[in-house]
Design a protein around this motif. Structure first.
Motif, mmCIF file in Angstrom:
data_model
loop_
_atom_site.group_PDB
_atom_site.id
_atom_site.type_symbol
_atom_site.label_atom_id
_atom_site.label_comp_id
_atom_site.label_asym_id
_atom_site.label_seq_id
_atom_site.Cartn_x
_atom_site.Cartn_y
_atom_site.Cartn_z
ATOM 1 N N ALA A 155 0.825 -1.206 0.000
ATOM 2 C CA ALA A 155 0.000 0.000 0.000
ATOM 3 C C ALA A 155 0.862 1.260 0.000
ATOM 4 N N TYR A 156 1.968 1.221 0.729
ATOM 5 C CA TYR A 156 2.880 2.369 0.778
ATOM 6 C C TYR A 156 3.479 2.638 -0.598
ATOM 7 N N ALA A 157 3.961 1.584 -1.253
ATOM 8 C CA ALA A 157 4.552 1.751 -2.585
ATOM 9 C C ALA A 157 3.524 2.287 -3.577
ATOM 10 N N GLU A 158 2.328 1.719 -3.552
ATOM 11 C CA GLU A 158 1.283 2.156 -4.463
ATOM 12 C C GLU A 158 0.847 3.591 -4.174
ATOM 13 N N GLY A 159 0.841 3.949 -2.890
ATOM 14 C CA GLY A 159 0.384 5.269 -2.501
ATOM 15 C C GLY A 159 1.330 6.391 -2.881
ATOM 16 N N ILE A 160 2.643 6.138 -2.806
ATOM 17 C CA ILE A 160 3.611 7.198 -3.106
ATOM 18 C C ILE A 160 3.979 7.260 -4.582
ATOM 19 N N ARG A 161 3.638 6.225 -5.339
ATOM 20 C CA ARG A 161 4.102 6.140 -6.725
ATOM 21 C C ARG A 161 3.616 7.280 -7.630
ATOM 22 N N PRO A 162 2.319 7.637 -7.617
ATOM 23 C CA PRO A 162 1.875 8.682 -8.558
ATOM 24 C C PRO A 162 2.546 10.035 -8.342
ATOM 25 N N ALA A 163 2.625 10.487 -7.086
ATOM 26 C CA ALA A 163 3.217 11.797 -6.821
ATOM 27 C C ALA A 163 4.702 11.811 -7.178
ATOM 28 N N LEU A 164 5.403 10.729 -6.865
ATOM 29 C CA LEU A 164 6.835 10.690 -7.162
ATOM 30 C C LEU A 164 7.099 10.578 -8.663
ATOM 31 N N ARG A 165 6.203 9.928 -9.373
ATOM 32 C CA ARG A 165 6.360 9.867 -10.827
ATOM 33 C C ARG A 165 6.369 11.271 -11.416
ATOM 34 N N ARG A 166 5.519 12.140 -10.871
ATOM 35 C CA ARG A 166 5.470 13.523 -11.375
ATOM 36 C C ARG A 166 6.757 14.274 -11.071
ATOM 37 N N GLU A 167 7.527 13.793 -10.103
ATOM 38 C CA GLU A 167 8.795 14.436 -9.748
ATOM 39 C C GLU A 167 9.985 13.768 -10.432
ATOM 40 N N GLY A 168 9.712 12.810 -11.308
ATOM 41 C CA GLY A 168 10.789 12.155 -12.033
ATOM 42 C C GLY A 168 11.401 10.968 -11.322
ATOM 43 N N ILE A 169 10.747 10.483 -10.256
ATOM 44 C CA ILE A 169 11.275 9.365 -9.477
ATOM 45 C C ILE A 169 10.371 8.152 -9.659
ATOM 46 N N ALA A 170 10.967 7.023 -10.010
ATOM 47 C CA ALA A 170 10.208 5.784 -10.208
ATOM 48 C C ALA A 170 10.079 5.022 -8.897
ATOM 49 N N VAL A 171 8.954 4.366 -8.724
ATOM 50 C CA VAL A 171 8.710 3.513 -7.558
ATOM 51 C C VAL A 171 8.304 2.137 -8.057
ATOM 52 N N SER A 172 8.994 1.109 -7.587
ATOM 53 C CA SER A 172 8.671 -0.264 -7.976
ATOM 54 C C SER A 172 8.340 -1.085 -6.737
ATOM 55 N N LEU A 173 7.285 -1.877 -6.860
ATOM 56 C CA LEU A 173 6.932 -2.844 -5.825
ATOM 57 C C LEU A 173 7.345 -4.223 -6.310
ATOM 58 N N VAL A 174 8.130 -4.928 -5.492
ATOM 59 C CA VAL A 174 8.580 -6.280 -5.826
ATOM 60 C C VAL A 174 7.785 -7.263 -4.963
ATOM 61 N N ALA A 175 7.122 -8.216 -5.612
ATOM 62 C CA ALA A 175 6.296 -9.181 -4.883
ATOM 63 C C ALA A 175 6.687 -10.601 -5.291
ATOM 64 N N PRO A 176 7.698 -11.169 -4.624
ATOM 65 C CA PRO A 176 8.132 -12.527 -4.976
ATOM 66 C C PRO A 176 7.215 -13.580 -4.365
ATOM 67 N N GLY A 177 7.247 -14.751 -4.993
ATOM 68 C CA GLY A 177 6.641 -15.923 -4.398
ATOM 69 C C GLY A 177 7.666 -16.619 -3.523
ATOM 70 N N PHE A 178 7.707 -17.926 -3.578
ATOM 71 C CA PHE A 178 8.639 -18.672 -2.733
ATOM 72 C C PHE A 178 10.046 -18.656 -3.337
ATOM 73 N N VAL A 179 11.006 -18.243 -2.525
ATOM 74 C CA VAL A 179 12.397 -18.129 -2.946
ATOM 75 C C VAL A 179 13.259 -18.857 -1.923
ATOM 76 N N THR A 180 14.257 -19.585 -2.401
ATOM 77 C CA THR A 180 15.153 -20.310 -1.495
ATOM 78 C C THR A 180 16.078 -19.330 -0.790
ATOM 79 N N THR A 181 15.810 -19.075 0.486
ATOM 80 C CA THR A 181 16.615 -18.168 1.301
ATOM 81 C C THR A 181 16.652 -18.695 2.733
ATOM 82 N N PRO A 182 17.587 -18.199 3.555
ATOM 83 C CA PRO A 182 17.579 -18.587 4.973
ATOM 84 C C PRO A 182 16.280 -18.214 5.672
ATOM 85 N N LEU A 183 15.536 -17.253 5.118
ATOM 86 C CA LEU A 183 14.288 -16.806 5.727
ATOM 87 C C LEU A 183 13.269 -17.938 5.828
#
Length: 265
Positions: A162-190
């Protein structure tokens, strides 16, 4: 390729470590943040061996002032082009522990949510006067719908989305890109000790490659694997009882985190 400065938190393990290796090249300056001194030193040396300039900071992302001060200082030396908030922990439930204890829930929120905010906020303060830059927040497919096995983790990642989606439009107008990364299952210590089905699980290196390609293209959402992402989106449109039944699998055991909220008991 032009020189780029890339900030990565959670760089000492998992996807963050794989991203550091993915971006390690002679043209890049890497600003790597992690808490484990030995693992952080190891990834820093591996990246230097690939030709990258590396500055490593042993900082807990929950320490807002320390992290902000370090980011501002590094940006003053070499302006940050891309900031990736990747630090995260997970905690969950089991048959004997049907709910996240309060201290575990607050710890997950402190690292996964506020740690991301603590990273992105000073990075944006540096980028906005320049009217250029790119910030990426690592969420999860679990952020699309609450998982009974990890309600606190799902809550934290949903807030990141929600934070990424919320700040993205205003920052786009300022020339700054916002990307949300949503991975599925990844092999990590986590998720090393996770006892649960993990369909379409991929390696951290493969995940880092997918993320980088998406960031290079400036994609607002980088979600993978697509079939799981589409399935989760579809699930949110179905009756809640069906989703509850489908996701509430017996025998799932997500280990309890040993982290605590900074300043907590």
């Amino acid at each position: 390729m032009s020189r780029r400065t890339v900030l990565i938190t959670g760089a000492s393990s998992g996807i963050g470590r794989a991203l550091a290796l993915e971006y390690a090249a002679r043209e890049h300056c890497l600003l790597l943040v992690g808490r484990d001194e030995a693992r952080l030193a190891d990834i820093a040396e591996l990246c230097r061996a690939r030709g990258a300039t590396v500055v490593a900071g042993r900082i807990d992302v929950r320490d807002r002032q320390a992290l902000a001060g370090w980011i501002v200082a590094r940006d003053g030396e070499t302006p940050i082009d891309l900031a990736i908030a990747c630090a995260g922990i997970v905690s969950g439930t089991s048959a004997l522990r049907p709910l996240d204890p309060g201290e575990a829930m607050r710890a997950v929120l402190a690292v996964d949510l506020m740690g991301a905010v603590n990273t992105i906020e000073p990075a944006l303060e540096a980028m906005r006067p320049r009217r250029r830059g790119h910030v990426a927040l690592v969420g999860s497919l679990a952020g699309l719908r609450g998982f009974p096995s990890s309600p606190a983790y799902s809550m934290a990642k949903a807030a990141v989305h929600a934070y990424a989606e919320g700040i993205r439009p205003a920052l786009r107008r300022e020339g700054i890109a916002v990307s949300l990364v949503a991975p599925g299952f990844v092999t990590t210590p986590l998720n090393r000790d996770l006892v649960a089905p993990q369909p379409l699980k991929i390696s951290a290196a493969r995940a880092a490659g997918i993320i980088r390609r998406g960031l290079d293209r400036g994609k607002p959402v980088i979600a993978f694997p697509f079939i799981l992402y589409a399935g989760m989106r579809l699930l949110t449109l179905m009756p809640a009882r069906f989703g509850d039944w489908l996701l509430d699998r017996p025998g799932v055991d997500v280990p309890l985190t040993h982290e605590k909220e900074v300043g907590g008991p």
